[in-house]
Write an enzyme that holds these catalytic residues in place. Structure first.
Site, PDB file in Angstrom:
ATOM      1  N   HIS A 101       0.885  -1.173   0.000  1.00  0.00           N
ATOM      2  CA  HIS A 101       0.000   0.000   0.000  1.00  0.00           C
ATOM      3  C   HIS A 101       0.924   1.225   0.000  1.00  0.00           C
ATOM      4  O   HIS A 101       2.025   1.169   0.574  1.00  0.00           O
ATOM      5  CB  HIS A 101      -0.837   0.115   1.266  1.00  0.00           C
ATOM      6  CG  HIS A 101      -1.765  -1.026   1.549  1.00  0.00           C
ATOM      7  ND1 HIS A 101      -1.369  -2.160   2.177  1.00  0.00           N
ATOM      8  CD2 HIS A 101      -3.091  -1.170   1.330  1.00  0.00           C
ATOM      9  CE1 HIS A 101      -2.400  -2.985   2.323  1.00  0.00           C
ATOM     10  NE2 HIS A 101      -3.466  -2.406   1.816  1.00  0.00           N
ATOM     11  N   ASP A 104       2.363   1.973   3.360  1.00  0.00           N
ATOM     12  CA  ASP A 104       3.289   0.978   3.938  1.00  0.00           C
ATOM     13  C   ASP A 104       4.725   1.408   3.660  1.00  0.00           C
ATOM     14  O   ASP A 104       5.644   1.056   4.387  1.00  0.00           O
ATOM     15  CB  ASP A 104       3.152  -0.406   3.276  1.00  0.00           C
ATOM     16  CG  ASP A 104       1.764  -0.989   3.371  1.00  0.00           C
ATOM     17  OD1 ASP A 104       1.023  -0.601   4.283  1.00  0.00           O
ATOM     18  OD2 ASP A 104       1.435  -1.822   2.509  1.00  0.00           O
ATOM     19  N   GLU A 232     -10.604  -7.156  -4.677  1.00  0.00           N
ATOM     20  CA  GLU A 232     -10.402  -8.208  -3.668  1.00  0.00           C
ATOM     21  C   GLU A 232     -11.668  -8.287  -2.825  1.00  0.00           C
ATOM     22  O   GLU A 232     -11.896  -7.443  -1.953  1.00  0.00           O
ATOM     23  CB  GLU A 232      -9.180  -7.850  -2.801  1.00  0.00           C
ATOM     24  CG  GLU A 232      -8.847  -8.916  -1.780  1.00  0.00           C
ATOM     25  CD  GLU A 232      -7.630  -8.529  -0.937  1.00  0.00           C
ATOM     26  OE1 GLU A 232      -6.649  -7.983  -1.473  1.00  0.00           O
ATOM     27  OE2 GLU A 232      -7.676  -8.778   0.275  1.00  0.00           O
ATOM     28  N   HIS A 271     -11.101 -14.205   3.441  1.00  0.00           N
ATOM     29  CA  HIS A 271     -12.306 -13.464   3.040  1.00  0.00           C
ATOM     30  C   HIS A 271     -13.370 -14.431   2.526  1.00  0.00           C
ATOM     31  O   HIS A 271     -14.559 -14.223   2.751  1.00  0.00           O
ATOM     32  CB  HIS A 271     -11.977 -12.446   1.953  1.00  0.00           C
ATOM     33  CG  HIS A 271     -11.012 -11.378   2.387  1.00  0.00           C
ATOM     34  ND1 HIS A 271     -10.626 -10.346   1.574  1.00  0.00           N
ATOM     35  CD2 HIS A 271     -10.361 -11.191   3.557  1.00  0.00           C
ATOM     36  CE1 HIS A 271      -9.779  -9.562   2.218  1.00  0.00           C
ATOM     37  NE2 HIS A 271      -9.592 -10.065   3.420  1.00  0.00           N
ATOM     38  N   ASP A 296      -4.583 -13.891  -2.358  1.00  0.00           N
ATOM     39  CA  ASP A 296      -4.008 -13.507  -1.071  1.00  0.00           C
ATOM     40  C   ASP A 296      -4.014 -14.763  -0.214  1.00  0.00           C
ATOM     41  O   ASP A 296      -5.073 -15.228   0.247  1.00  0.00           O
ATOM     42  CB  ASP A 296      -4.798 -12.370  -0.410  1.00  0.00           C
ATOM     43  CG  ASP A 296      -4.246 -10.997  -0.802  1.00  0.00           C
ATOM     44  OD1 ASP A 296      -3.392 -10.933  -1.715  1.00  0.00           O
ATOM     45  OD2 ASP A 296      -4.658  -9.988  -0.185  1.00  0.00           O
TER      46      ASP A 296
HETATM   47  C1  XLS Z   1      -7.831  -6.685   4.234  1.00  0.00           C
HETATM   48  C2  XLS Z   1      -7.239  -6.933   2.947  1.00  0.00           C
HETATM   49  C3  XLS Z   1      -6.077  -6.031   2.576  1.00  0.00           C
HETATM   50  C4  XLS Z   1      -5.845  -6.053   1.100  1.00  0.00           C
HETATM   51  C5  XLS Z   1      -5.031  -4.916   0.585  1.00  0.00           C
HETATM   52  O1  XLS Z   1      -8.580  -7.483   4.762  1.00  0.00           O
HETATM   53  O2  XLS Z   1      -6.880  -8.276   2.859  1.00  0.00           O
HETATM   54  O3  XLS Z   1      -4.940  -6.384   3.285  1.00  0.00           O
HETATM   55  O4  XLS Z   1      -5.256  -7.251   0.698  1.00  0.00           O
HETATM   56  O5  XLS Z   1      -5.596  -3.692   0.848  1.00  0.00           O
HETATM   57 NI    NI Z   2      -5.841  -9.140   1.286  1.00  0.00          NI
HETATM   58 NI    NI Z   3      -7.849  -9.601   4.434  1.00  0.00          NI
END
Ligand code: XLS
Ligand code: NI
Ligand code: NI
Length: 438
Positions: A101, A104, A232, A271, A296
């Protein structure tokens, strides 16, 4: 390259009998599986935020880990130390990608012009490291959820000024992503969602999110970004209702607003389970819609209802994931460990041990998924299950020529109630077990 983690060697493959904690037991980057090297099947990435920034803080307590890397947090000196530490870390593990990000990378200043200047400085610095090491950028994104200005959302905010600020952050994050040669650019919903309809115009908010994404695509293509944009999906947290609930919802949204040619999905395991789906379900829905982009890689806890972002250890789940990925012909993106060490796992050693766990878990998943495919019993079962559509009336249905009248006449003629065949779930589960534990 031995400054920040002097006691940790380069991590090598030693095989399943090794008791060396700093060795891979299953991840053998050069091993060929189904015609491709493991490292090509599994382009792993380090998440800047969890690995180099997060230090164990939770809602009940402050940092447990030291991520200062010898510098004072909040300074550009610290930002650079994180780059140095991060590249040493990735090199020692043989990780070829990272994700970030904007905030970061550098501490955010009060003035966005100063933040952007810092981003220019740090991305110059990162670029040099990338050239030295051949480590690449998987994707970038803008953090549009931490700062209080985003309390009502970014694209979904009620404030036109905040909307512009989000646009400015996206523009800069895209600039940095393109500069670093990122393969993708991510939109995770962050605070794009709502708590109560009493204060929310859902239609307005969703349309505005689409407007922002369209502008991002137009700008990205203008500056030469050829990679994929990703949504995402996540069903909840921080908002009660997140607009990108799951893969199916996100795909519908992208199609509704004509964004589906530029976007794919970045599927996060934790998620998926928060949405009441399996990881593999989300991957399958993305793949059959031509939108499986990136992953992810993490896992949740079935007893906890939030995004615990654990390093993957569940070989069963990793096998089902890799089965979907192999069937889909691989990822255009990669496997980003959006995962953090547990709060009490607070040493630098733990950072390495966590990645070793995650990489070995996915290596095992890959090995076992390839074996399931070579074994062929699952494929064969699924193919046979639908075989009644290969001839006669079934074939006619698939051809699109059949009418309801005709099918009704067919059913009336045979008169008796049809009996479908067993789904054989228990048998198939035992096939999986026999491959997993052969
Ligand atoms: C949060 C998300 C975040 C994304 C990037 O739950 O996983 O980390 O991957 O913004
Ligand atoms: Ni994520
Ligand atoms: Ni997440």
């Amino acid at each position: 390259m031995n400054t920040y983690f002097p006691n940790i060697p380069s991590v090598k493959y030693e095989g399943k009998d090794s008791k060396n904690p700093f060795a891979f037991k299953f991840y053998d980057p050069e091993r060929v599986i189904l015609g491709k090297k493991m490292k090509e099947h599994l382009p792993f990435a380090m998440a800047w935020w969890h690995n180099l920034c997060a230090a164990g803080t939770d809602m009940f307590g402050r940092d447990t880990a030291d991520k200062s890397f010898g510098a004072t947090p909040g300074t550009m000196e610290h930002a650079k130390a994180k780059v140095d530490a991060g590249f040493e870390f990735m090199q020692k593990l043989g990780i070829e990608y990272f994700c970030f990000h904007d905030v970061d990378l550098v501490p955010e200043a009060d003035d966005i012009n100063e933040t952007n200047r810092r981003l220019d400085e740090i991305s110059d610095y990162i670029l040099v490291k990338m050239k030295e090491t051949n480590i690449k950028c998987l994707w970038g994104t803008a953090n549009m959820f931490s700062n209080p200005r985003f309390m009502n959302g970014a694209g979904s905010t009620n404030s036109a000024d905040v909307f512009c600020f989000a646009a400015a952050q996206i523009k800069k994050a895209l600039d940095v992503s393109v500069k670093l040669g990122a393969k993708g650019y991510v939109f995770w919903g962050g605070r794009e969602g709502y708590e109560t309809l009493l204060n929310t115009d859902v239609k307005f908010e969703q349309e505005n999110i689409a407007r922002l994404m369209k502008m991002a695509v137009a700008y990205g293509r203008k500056i030469g970004f050829e990679g994929d944009f990703y949504i995402e999906p996540k069903p909840k947290e921080p908002m009660k209702h997140q607009y990108d609930f799951d893969a199916a919802t996100a795909i519908g949204f992208l199609r509704q607003y004509g964004l589906d040619k530029d976007f794919k999905l970045n599927i996060e395991a934790n998620h998926a389970t928060l949405a009441g789906h399996t990881f593999e379900h989300e991957l399958r829905i993305s793949a059959i819609n031509g939108m499986l982009g990136s992953i992810d890689a993490n896992q949740g806890d079935y007893l906890l209802g939030w995004d615990t972002d654990e390093f993957p250890s569940d070989v069963y789940s990793a096998t089902m994931c890799m089965y979907e990925v192999l069937k889909a012909g691989g990822l255009t993106g990669g496997f980003n460990f959006d995962a953090k060490t547990r709060r009490p796992s607070n040493t630098h050693e733990d950072m390495f041990l966590s990645f070793i766990l995650g990489m070995d878990t996915f290596a095992l998943g890959l090995i076992k998924a390839a074996e399931l495919i070579s074994d062929g019993r699952i494929d064969e079962f699924v193919k046979n299950k639908y075989s009644s559509f290969e001839s006669d009336i079934g074939k006619k249905i698939l051809s699109g020529d059949a009418t309801l009248d005709e099918l009704s006449a067919y059913a009336e003629k045979s008169a008796s109630c049809p009996k479908p065949e067993s789904g054989k779930q228990e048998y198939l589960l035992s096939v999986v077990n026999s491959v997993l534990f052969n």
